[in-house]
Design an enzyme around this catalytic site. Structure first.
Site, short mmCIF file in Angstrom:
data_model
loop_
_atom_site.label_atom_id
_atom_site.label_comp_id
_atom_site.label_asym_id
_atom_site.label_seq_id
_atom_site.Cartn_x
_atom_site.Cartn_y
_atom_site.Cartn_z
CG HIS A 128 42.99 48.74 38.07
ND1 HIS A 128 43.37 47.48 37.67
CD2 HIS A 128 44.07 49.29 38.68
CE1 HIS A 128 44.64 47.28 38.00
NE2 HIS A 128 45.09 48.35 38.61
CD GLU A 182 47.00 48.36 49.33
OE1 GLU A 182 47.42 48.85 48.26
OE2 GLU A 182 47.33 47.22 49.74
#
Length: 337
Positions: A129, A60
């Site tokens: 998540h 990322e």
């Protein structure tokens, strides 16, 4: 008009902008050949080629860092972080580089990037998540933060975000990808094809950043919500019979303060709903603004309905999720003071 899911609307927004502007590129983990973990970029690589829609390494930090460099040299990158929970390695690039580039260069460079991230819970994604980190971004000067609640807004807001000259954090409530969700998990899923907001205009259009939408007009209490919580608030309003005005903020930065204050001054009451944790959540900023601008109009304390101050649980998903029952209790408390 076409009937679309939010996934299809986001994909269409990408395609519309990529067709109009060759400087727009899309990349991230699995977004090219695979089409993204939720298929929001499916078919873009085949349509626009590997130079404009491509896969990136599992980094990322590297994805956002590369996007900042591309933006400084004239491209308009739209990158996908697979889940908002994964954005922390990229946080330094977002905060220290993307958000500051215009200021550091005295306007010589801008950073027209969009960072798309699925956010929120309701899909049994557990603690890694299901996070809702929007308040972390709204604290950073130089960023814009968008949270659509439906396909029609998602397409128009994403096009506006890609065309914006500054960095935009685009948070997509994953529980809304395939249909509106009112918090009643025990009921069958409603499809966007059966909802009026599933009708998405064809071609190019924008929803301006910084304009809220009134999803239900009312006179008894103002409900401020965004993302999935818009539909939870509407469900609670219907179930209690309270004449609530439900405002969908749509963008958290810039914020439509005029719409908020006009509503609260009319109703005299305010309940704020979001899925993120309570302490230092975005609702605290909203409450402070309402108190500051509407103090003499308030007839009851400002209510907040949020997630709990714990990591997002798996087994107790629906005890954590701010469902219509908790919102209804807040509405009743606000209107019965």
């Amino acid at each position: 008009m076409s009937r679309m899911t939010m996934i299809e609307a986001i994909r269409d927004a990408h395609s519309v902008v990529m067709a109009r502007d060759e400087t727009v590129v899309v990349f991230g983990q699995d977004v090219g050949y695979f089409g993204g973990v939720f298929r929001c970029t499916q078919g873009l690589q085949q349509k626009y080629g590997k130079a404009r829609c491509f896969d990136a390494p599992i980094s990322e930090l590297g994805i956002v860092g590369a996007a900042v460099g591309m933006a400084a040299y004239g491209l308009k990158p739209c990158v996908e972080v697979q889940f908002a929970d994964y954005m922390y390695p990229a946080f330094d690039q977002i905060v220290s580089e993307a958000a500051r580039l215009r200021y550091r260069s005295a306007g010589e460079f801008t950073c027209p990037i969009v960072v798309r991230m699925p956010t929120g819970g309701g899909i049994f994604g557990a603690q890694t998540h299901s996070q809702s980190p929007e308040a972390l971004f709204t604290h950073v000067s130089g960023l814009k933060v968008v949270v659509p609640s439906n396909p029609a807004d998602a397409k128009g807001l994403l096009i506006a975000a890609i065309q914006d000259p500054d960095p935009v954090i685009f948070l997509e409530p994953k529980r809304l990808y395939n249909g509106p969700f009112d918090g009643h998990h025990e009921r069958p899923v409603t499809a966007w094809s059966k909802h009026e907001l599933g009708e998405v205009p064809d071609g190019h259009y924008t929803v301006p950043l910084g304009e809220a939408a009134v999803r239900r007009k009312g006179a008894a209490v103002t409900v401020l919500a965004y993302g999935t919580m818009v539909f939870v608030a509407l469900a609670a309003t219907e179930e209690t019979g309270i004449d609530a005005e439900v405002i969908d903020l749509r963008t958290l930065l810039p914020l439509d303060l005029d719409a908020i204050t006009a509503s609260v001054k009319k109703t005299g009451r305010c309940v704020i709903v979001h899925e993120a944790t309570l302490t230092s959540g975005y609702g605290a900023e909203l409450a402070a603004l309402v108190q500051e601008h509407c103090f003499y109009h308030l007839e009851a304390p400002i209510g907040r309905v949020t997630g709990w101050d714990t990591p997002y649980p798996h087994a107790q998903e629906w005890d954590y999720f701010p469902g219509p029952k908790r919102v209804a209790e807040a509405l009743l408390q606000a209107t019965n003071v």
